[in-house]
Design a protein around this motif. Structure first.
Motif, PDB file in Angstrom:
ATOM      1  N   HIS A  73      -4.484 -10.291  -0.629  1.00  0.00           N
ATOM      2  CA  HIS A  73      -4.435  -8.822  -0.673  1.00  0.00           C
ATOM      3  C   HIS A  73      -4.904  -8.232   0.676  1.00  0.00           C
ATOM      4  O   HIS A  73      -4.280  -7.326   1.214  1.00  0.00           O
ATOM      5  CB  HIS A  73      -5.328  -8.354  -1.834  1.00  0.00           C
ATOM      6  CG  HIS A  73      -5.509  -6.870  -1.954  1.00  0.00           C
ATOM      7  ND1 HIS A  73      -4.850  -6.113  -2.889  1.00  0.00           N
ATOM      8  CD2 HIS A  73      -6.312  -6.001  -1.270  1.00  0.00           C
ATOM      9  CE1 HIS A  73      -5.212  -4.844  -2.770  1.00  0.00           C
ATOM     10  NE2 HIS A  73      -6.116  -4.749  -1.805  1.00  0.00           N
ATOM     11  N   GLU A  74      -5.974  -8.789   1.233  1.00  0.00           N
ATOM     12  CA  GLU A  74      -6.480  -8.275   2.515  1.00  0.00           C
ATOM     13  C   GLU A  74      -5.523  -8.606   3.658  1.00  0.00           C
ATOM     14  O   GLU A  74      -5.363  -7.802   4.577  1.00  0.00           O
ATOM     15  CB  GLU A  74      -7.894  -8.804   2.803  1.00  0.00           C
ATOM     16  CG  GLU A  74      -8.957  -8.413   1.760  1.00  0.00           C
ATOM     17  CD  GLU A  74      -9.067  -6.914   1.517  1.00  0.00           C
ATOM     18  OE1 GLU A  74      -8.902  -6.118   2.462  1.00  0.00           O
ATOM     19  OE2 GLU A  74      -9.298  -6.523   0.352  1.00  0.00           O
TER      20      GLU A  74
ATOM     21  N   HIS B 149      -3.072  -5.861   3.575  1.00  0.00           N
ATOM     22  CA  HIS B 149      -3.493  -4.656   4.297  1.00  0.00           C
ATOM     23  C   HIS B 149      -3.333  -4.861   5.807  1.00  0.00           C
ATOM     24  O   HIS B 149      -2.908  -3.970   6.526  1.00  0.00           O
ATOM     25  CB  HIS B 149      -4.973  -4.344   4.011  1.00  0.00           C
ATOM     26  CG  HIS B 149      -5.219  -3.688   2.684  1.00  0.00           C
ATOM     27  ND1 HIS B 149      -4.512  -2.598   2.250  1.00  0.00           N
ATOM     28  CD2 HIS B 149      -6.130  -3.956   1.706  1.00  0.00           C
ATOM     29  CE1 HIS B 149      -4.976  -2.215   1.050  1.00  0.00           C
ATOM     30  NE2 HIS B 149      -5.938  -3.032   0.699  1.00  0.00           N
TER      31      HIS B 149
ATOM     32  N   CYS C  49     -11.981  -2.985  -1.208  1.00  0.00           N
ATOM     33  CA  CYS C  49     -11.084  -3.021  -2.353  1.00  0.00           C
ATOM     34  C   CYS C  49     -11.846  -3.467  -3.593  1.00  0.00           C
ATOM     35  O   CYS C  49     -12.585  -4.445  -3.565  1.00  0.00           O
ATOM     36  CB  CYS C  49      -9.938  -3.978  -2.080  1.00  0.00           C
ATOM     37  SG  CYS C  49      -9.155  -3.608  -0.504  1.00  0.00           S
TER      38      CYS C  49
ATOM     39  N   GLU D  69      -3.161   0.287  -1.937  1.00  0.00           N
ATOM     40  CA  GLU D  69      -3.632  -0.807  -2.802  1.00  0.00           C
ATOM     41  C   GLU D  69      -2.471  -1.462  -3.540  1.00  0.00           C
ATOM     42  O   GLU D  69      -2.419  -2.688  -3.680  1.00  0.00           O
ATOM     43  CB  GLU D  69      -4.684  -0.288  -3.786  1.00  0.00           C
ATOM     44  CG  GLU D  69      -5.955   0.222  -3.119  1.00  0.00           C
ATOM     45  CD  GLU D  69      -6.518  -0.735  -2.088  1.00  0.00           C
ATOM     46  OE1 GLU D  69      -6.396  -1.963  -2.267  1.00  0.00           O
ATOM     47  OE2 GLU D  69      -7.058  -0.254  -1.079  1.00  0.00           O
TER      48      GLU D  69
HETATM   49 ZN   LIG Z   1      -7.098  -3.229  -0.989  1.00  0.00          ZN
END
Ligand SMILES: [Zn+2]
Length: 261
Positions: free
Chosen positions: A81-82, A85, A98, A113
């Motif tokens: 997930h990071e 980003h 997050c 997100e």
């Molecule tokens: Zn996030």
């Protein structure tokens, strides 16, 4: 920045890393190495309320994963997930923190997100591999556990990915405190006006409701009156829907996977 998440770009960016690094199978997807190649260092440590955090400084970044995240599948999802980003949100220079909710919910939450979580799902379970492994299967508990083992992912993200990539009619529902927290339907439902309000009490006749009454949750898929879950669905030629409930006792949550017989 657009208001709607760009899911296609998010997924394409993630799957692009598979070709960029010549990856062939999930065991080759070592997230710390992918992150490093992108200029990001991954560390574990204490975080207040967030589960994961990205600090960007020019071409380098630091990802910190909360030491409260113990389950390997959840940790992998958080790193992915990071990285999402990092790849997708280069314009965000401030620190991104997050929460647990941000990490799984591709149905609620803010645009950044949702995009990072779509990216994470696609990086960990690229469609070309996932579709091949899931082909011809229905989302029983053992199917989802088998896929989660193969991809090194959490039950929640795997069940969600199953529904997102399915060509059949199926629905993912996450419940908490005997209420629907959020849900996602496969593309087949398209414009069929399927809707469930978050916060609605679970149908008492559902398999998931057993968990919140402290009863044993049926281990096998159950036929349930379709109207209990979906209301009137005139386009569906069936009276029942199959429900596989998968309890997640440590999160006090239940996943229901629903599909047509
Ligand atoms: Zn996030």
């Amino acid at each position: 920045m657009s208001q709607k998440p760009n899911k296609i770009i998010a997924a394409a960016e993630a799957e692009g890393l598979w070709s960029l690094y010549g990856l062939k199978s999930p065991e080759q997807l070592v997230l710390e190495n992918i992150a490093m190649a992108q200029g990001i260092v991954v560390m574990d440590g204490p975080l207040d309320s967030a589960v994961a955090r990205l600090v960007r400084s020019g071409d380098t970044g630091i990802v910190r994963i909360s030491d409260r995240v113990r389950e390997p599948g959840r940790r992998r999802f958080a790193i992915a997930h990071e990285i999402g980003h990092w790849r997708l949100h280069k314009q965000v220079t401030h620190l991104l923190a997050c929460t647990d909710e941000d990490l799984v919910a591709t149905a609620l939450g803010n645009v950044l997100e949702v995009e990072a979580s779509i990216f994470a799902g696609a990086l960990l379970m690229p469609e070309f591999l996932f579709a091949e492994r899931a082909a011809g299967q229905v989302p029983t508990s053992s199917t989802i556990k088998g896929l989660a083992d193969y991809f090194g992912t959490s039950i929640t993200s795997t069940a969600l990915r199953f529904v997102e990539t399915s060509n059949d009619y199926c629905i993912f529902v996450l419940s908490e405190k005997n209420r629907i927290r959020w849900w996602r339907a496969s593309n087949s439902f398209g414009d069929h006006n399927l809707w469930m309000d978050s916060g609605t009490a679970l149908p008492p006749g559902s398999a998931a409701a057993c968990f919140f009454r402290g009863e044993e949750v049926p281990a096998r898929p159950q036929h349930v009156d379709l109207r209990l879950w979906l209301g009137e669905m005139p386009f569906i030629q069936a009276y029942t829907i199959i429900e596989q409930a998968i309890p997640l006792p440590s999160y006090k949550q239940v996943i229901s996977l629903l599909w047509l017989p």
